[in-house]
Scaffold this active site. Sequence first.
Site, PDB file in Angstrom:
ATOM      1  N   SER A   1      31.334  33.633 -21.271  1.00 45.11           N
ATOM      2  CA  SER A   1      32.050  33.885 -20.020  1.00 45.11           C
ATOM      3  C   SER A   1      31.628  35.239 -19.433  1.00 45.11           C
ATOM      4  O   SER A   1      30.439  35.492 -19.265  1.00 45.11           O
ATOM      5  CB  SER A   1      33.561  33.801 -20.262  1.00 45.11           C
ATOM      6  OG  SER A   1      34.273  33.604 -19.067  1.00 45.11           O
TER       7      SER A   1
ATOM      8  N   ASP B   1      34.392  21.853 -18.279  1.00 47.57           N
ATOM      9  CA  ASP B   1      34.892  23.222 -18.120  1.00 47.57           C
ATOM     10  C   ASP B   1      35.714  23.327 -16.838  1.00 47.57           C
ATOM     11  O   ASP B   1      35.212  23.045 -15.750  1.00 47.57           O
ATOM     12  CB  ASP B   1      33.690  24.167 -18.072  1.00 47.57           C
ATOM     13  CG  ASP B   1      34.059  25.625 -18.243  1.00 47.57           C
ATOM     14  OD1 ASP B   1      35.145  26.021 -17.783  1.00 47.57           O
ATOM     15  OD2 ASP B   1      33.248  26.376 -18.812  1.00 47.57           O
TER      16      ASP B   1
ATOM     17  N   HIS C   1      35.915  25.467 -21.516  1.00 48.65           N
ATOM     18  CA  HIS C   1      35.262  26.767 -21.349  1.00 48.65           C
ATOM     19  C   HIS C   1      35.046  27.469 -22.686  1.00 48.65           C
ATOM     20  O   HIS C   1      34.103  28.250 -22.830  1.00 48.65           O
ATOM     21  CB  HIS C   1      36.111  27.642 -20.419  1.00 48.65           C
ATOM     22  CG  HIS C   1      35.403  28.874 -19.942  1.00 48.65           C
ATOM     23  ND1 HIS C   1      34.234  28.828 -19.207  1.00 48.65           N
ATOM     24  CD2 HIS C   1      35.705  30.193 -20.089  1.00 48.65           C
ATOM     25  CE1 HIS C   1      33.840  30.059 -18.926  1.00 48.65           C
ATOM     26  NE2 HIS C   1      34.707  30.895 -19.441  1.00 48.65           N
TER      27      HIS C   1
END
Length: 348
Positions: A172, A299, A327
Amino acid sequence: MGNGLICMPKRDLRGGVGSRSKRTSNSRSQRKTVSEEELLHRQALAMAIQQHQLSQRFNGSMSRRIGSTSSRRRDLPDSITNGRQVPASLENLETKKIVLVHGEGFGAWCWYKTISLLEEAGLHPVALDLTGSGIDHTDTNSITTLADYTKPLINYLQDLPEDDKVILVGHSCGGASISYALEHFSKKITKAVFLSATMVQDGQRPFDVFSGELESADVFLQKSQFLVYNNGRDKSPTGLVLDKQQIKCLYFNQSPSKDISLAAVSMRPIPLAPIMEKLSLTPENYGSVRRYFVQTLDDHMLSADIQEKLVRENPPHGVYKIKGSDHCLFFSKPQSLNKILLEIAQLS
């Protein structure tokens, strides 16, 4: 945020004869559910404490490792080998050190499944707490630059022996941190792996990656109810705190309930300044290291379309895709992630 998903509890709106007994039964069921949730949270907290103790034992870090990959795209099934059978090719690798860099709000604790699988395969993973994350007690509101936020990773790379090299893995917004490290320590990094991450270009902010999912930066900063103004409402916001239910929708739509509970007791507020900072990346440094991107196809935080856009605009050396992963693929698809990392590790 995200795709505008809203998670709402289900309600029974029926009434009539027998409704009292139903309510009594429902209340007992709710008490049971609450009790189960409390137990789950306690178990998750115990797990978090255990992981924090491990972090302290290893100086706030845990070991890992990766390698390189081809430019072919791969869609991986749900069940993958668990890494216990170590291929002979893993014995003669350029490096066995894999540094795992968490994303916004997370910490070294989120990698506990990946660490175990990589260690079983004979690799040396290291998971770091970035500043204000995990067991690092820095006030997130005091973090004003990406350099401040990434300092534990920078210190780790600076302390490496001259001939040591590592593979970086970023999740991320951790993609911004490993990009920063690539620019400043390219000679110590053999490969970089971006897991549904902010693989930004020169002059781009990590926040810009999410702009397709959110609103414009200005509108977001004006409207968001999750912003923290530690220096006063007349100053720029200093942090971001997401509602637990929203986090569950955005990050953990495919993750096991125990891991969601672990995250609930372990996630920290997100420092805002690092994701609003433009990165300066050059072909000579950042561009000299092989990059690989892992796409998560279910996601809700960073959609498949946005991930595809990242890959298209800033092409890496290789792309992998994981079906059925939210995610947080280290929770939802740890075996698939391990399979990818082992394969990358064997590529030259």
